[in-house]
Structure formats: C-alpha cells, structure tokens
Design a protein around this motif. Structure first.
Motif, mmCIF file in Angstrom:
data_model
loop_
_atom_site.group_PDB
_atom_site.id
_atom_site.type_symbol
_atom_site.label_atom_id
_atom_site.label_comp_id
_atom_site.label_asym_id
_atom_site.label_seq_id
_atom_site.Cartn_x
_atom_site.Cartn_y
_atom_site.Cartn_z
ATOM 1 N N ASN A 294 1.951 -4.479 -2.743
ATOM 2 C CA ASN A 294 1.039 -3.958 -1.709
ATOM 3 C C ASN A 294 0.105 -2.887 -2.273
ATOM 4 O O ASN A 294 -1.060 -2.804 -1.892
ATOM 5 C CB ASN A 294 1.823 -3.409 -0.521
ATOM 6 C CG ASN A 294 2.695 -2.217 -0.878
ATOM 7 O OD1 ASN A 294 3.649 -2.369 -1.635
ATOM 8 N ND2 ASN A 294 2.389 -1.046 -0.340
ATOM 9 N N ILE A 295 0.605 -2.076 -3.232
ATOM 10 C CA ILE A 295 -0.239 -1.059 -3.866
ATOM 11 C C ILE A 295 -1.309 -1.729 -4.723
ATOM 12 O O ILE A 295 -2.476 -1.310 -4.732
ATOM 13 C CB ILE A 295 0.613 -0.103 -4.736
ATOM 14 C CG1 ILE A 295 1.528 0.752 -3.860
ATOM 15 C CG2 ILE A 295 -0.280 0.792 -5.592
ATOM 16 C CD1 ILE A 295 0.806 1.761 -2.995
ATOM 17 N N PHE A 296 -0.917 -2.778 -5.416
ATOM 18 C CA PHE A 296 -1.872 -3.516 -6.259
ATOM 19 C C PHE A 296 -2.995 -4.119 -5.410
ATOM 20 O O PHE A 296 -4.181 -3.995 -5.735
ATOM 21 C CB PHE A 296 -1.132 -4.609 -7.043
ATOM 22 C CG PHE A 296 -2.023 -5.421 -7.926
ATOM 23 C CD1 PHE A 296 -2.495 -4.913 -9.131
ATOM 24 C CD2 PHE A 296 -2.414 -6.704 -7.553
ATOM 25 C CE1 PHE A 296 -3.328 -5.655 -9.949
ATOM 26 C CE2 PHE A 296 -3.248 -7.460 -8.366
ATOM 27 C CZ PHE A 296 -3.708 -6.933 -9.567
ATOM 28 N N ILE A 297 -2.621 -4.762 -4.290
ATOM 29 C CA ILE A 297 -3.622 -5.370 -3.404
ATOM 30 C C ILE A 297 -4.504 -4.301 -2.776
ATOM 31 O O ILE A 297 -5.734 -4.430 -2.711
ATOM 32 C CB ILE A 297 -2.931 -6.213 -2.309
ATOM 33 C CG1 ILE A 297 -2.196 -7.405 -2.942
ATOM 34 C CG2 ILE A 297 -3.952 -6.706 -1.279
ATOM 35 C CD1 ILE A 297 -1.302 -8.164 -1.985
ATOM 36 N N ALA A 298 -3.858 -3.194 -2.313
ATOM 37 C CA ALA A 298 -4.618 -2.096 -1.694
ATOM 38 C C ALA A 298 -5.604 -1.493 -2.683
ATOM 39 O O ALA A 298 -6.720 -1.105 -2.303
ATOM 40 C CB ALA A 298 -3.654 -1.031 -1.172
ATOM 41 N N SER A 299 -5.204 -1.408 -3.962
ATOM 42 C CA SER A 299 -6.077 -0.826 -4.992
ATOM 43 C C SER A 299 -7.339 -1.663 -5.179
ATOM 44 O O SER A 299 -8.422 -1.129 -5.410
ATOM 45 C CB SER A 299 -5.327 -0.704 -6.320
ATOM 46 O OG SER A 299 -4.234 0.176 -6.205
ATOM 47 N N ILE A 300 -7.187 -2.993 -5.074
ATOM 48 C CA ILE A 300 -8.359 -3.875 -5.206
ATOM 49 C C ILE A 300 -9.382 -3.565 -4.109
ATOM 50 O O ILE A 300 -10.578 -3.405 -4.368
ATOM 51 C CB ILE A 300 -7.930 -5.354 -5.151
ATOM 52 C CG1 ILE A 300 -7.075 -5.707 -6.375
ATOM 53 C CG2 ILE A 300 -9.163 -6.270 -5.070
ATOM 54 C CD1 ILE A 300 -6.462 -7.096 -6.325
#
Length: 283
Positions: free
Chosen positions: A122-128
C-alpha cells in the motif's frame, strides 16, 4: 470521554492551532533568515524553561547518552524549519503544506533505503500517486520565485522525513530536548545568512506569539494526544493542517492557489486518506 476520543480531540485541536503558523509567517515582510533567527530563539526559550524549572535530568541524559545524535537531528530539523519558512515566503501556502503532507510516505521510503525496513504494497502504490501529484504541482508554469519555493518545500520535507526515520530508530531521545536544540540550531544557521538583526516591534510581537504560544502549545497538544491514538490516526489528522493552512491565508490575505495545486493536491490528499484508512483497517 474514552482515551481514544481524548487523543483525537487533543491531536485535532493541536493540529488546528499549528495550521496558523503559515499565516503568521506570511504576515511578516522580513527575510526568511531573520524570521528564522528570532523564531528559533523563542522556540528554544519556551522549551528550555520547562527543563530549567522541572526536569533537568532529561538534559543531562541527552548529553551523556546521545549527544552526537542530538546534534545531527538538531541540524537536520533546524535546516528543515528554515527551508519551510523560505518556502512559505516564496510560494503559496497550499503548495508548501501539500508537499509537506507527503512526509509520512517519504519516511517509509527512507526507512527502506537507509535501514532496509520492509515497504508494504500500500505504501508503494501510495508513493506512485504521491509522486504523480507532486509532478503536477511542479509542472505549473509559475514565476521563478514560486518554483524555488516548491523546491525548498520539498527539501524541508526530505530533511524532516530523514530525521523522523532516525528518531524512530532512537526512541530514547527526549523529543522536547530535541525541539529546544533544534530551535537554537535554527537561530545559529540563520545568523550566518543574516546581515542585519534589526526588527520592528510589530514583527517581533508576531514572531513572539508564534514562538512562545502557537508552536509550543500545538506541539504539546499533539504530543499528548498521540499517546492515545495510533500513528495512522495521527497521519490522517495531519490533513487538517493541509486543508486549513491555505484556508487561513485565503481568508486573511486572499492568497488563491493555482489549478495545478488543486489537481495535484487533491491526488495527494485522497491518496493519504485512503492509505491511512487502509492502515487503520489492517491494524
């Protein structure tokens, strides 16, 4: 009132008070470094008096066990504060607080880069989506000063995020001692970039209210409230500043953000809300 409700109320009120800081910076016409010099002195004074009259042992402990760490984090946080003040002076408040609202996601990224902490999906997707929003804000065809302001806001966020990651690894450090030393570091750094320390009484009064009342009271309320709620709830409540800071400036100074800020900011705010709610649900 339950502990959770108490934590939500204290933290929310503290963040609401903190959202006034950008307005107070905008109220003054002095240079960012002169503002930084005086606000640092008031930050140091308001926090150090607590230890002089109450908990001197915290200062002794900080010096004995973590002096190098205290110096490093003080320099990083002091520099972050200077970049924040310069950014507020040179671009819109909306741009600055929206860019700064990405600090939590930057912290997760730096925790992975520096300490190999696992970065969840979720952090990876949010960072995008966060970088998409930042790209839109930075793609605005602003005058040179505003572009510099966006860059300073990003530098402020990066330094703050790194210091936050370091603090999470070194929990023994007393946060109030660190705040005090960040204040004096802020003044020392600003001193070398200031030609003249003269200031009119009206401006000094504005800085005094911010340094002795708004900043310490908001931090105490947030610190006490955060004891009763989760980090995800704190991150979600921090959006109060992202929303309210531009509103205060719009009401009192009629500063209106650009359409790029609205679009990029909306992407970032919605991303942060969804990520925080997802994290809360999992916890």
């Amino acid at each position: 009132m339950t502990n959770n409700a108490k934590g939500l109320a204290l933290t929310s009120f503290g963040i609401l008070i903190m959202s006034l800081e950008s307005l107070f910076i905008k109220f003054t016409t002095i240079s960012p470094f002169l503002f930084s010099f005086y606000i640092g002195i008031f930050m140091f004074s308001s926090t150090m008096f607590t230890f002089i009259f109450k908990d001197k042992e915290h200062i002794k402990t900080a010096f004995k066990t973590s002096l190098p760490f205290l110096i490093i984090c003080s320099i990083m946080m002091g520099s972050s504060n200077i970049f924040f003040i310069i950014a507020i002076k040179t671009t819109t408040v909306a741009n600055v607080v929206i860019i700064f609202s990405t600090a939590a996601l930057f912290s997760a990224l730096f925790a992975y880069l520096l300490f190999k902490e696992k970065m969840t999906k979720n952090i990876f997707i949010a960072s995008i989506f966060m970088f998409m929003g930042l790209y839109i804000i930075f793609s605005d065809k602003l005058e040179i000063g505003s572009i510099k302001g966006n860059i300073f806001a990003l530098l402020c966020t990066v330094l703050f995020s790194i210091s936050f990651v370091l603090l999470s690894r070194y929990k023994e450090m007393n946060r109030v001692v660190l705040t005090a030393f960040s204040g004096i570091t802020l003044s020392v750094i600003a001193f070398f970039f200031t030609d003249d320390l003269q200031i009119d009484m009206n401006t000094l009064f504005i800085i005094m209210i911010m340094g002795l009342l708004i900043t310490p009271i908001s931090r105490v309320l947030i610190g006490n409230g955060a004891k009763y709620i989760s980090a995800s709830e704190v991150s979600l409540l921090m959006l109060i500043e992202t929303i309210m800071a531009p509103i205060w400036v719009w009401i009192f100074l009629n500063e209106i953000p650009s359409i790029y800020t609205f679009i990029g900011g909306s992407i970032i705010v919605i991303t942060l809300i969804i990520n925080s709610l997802y994290t809360l649900k999992n916890n």
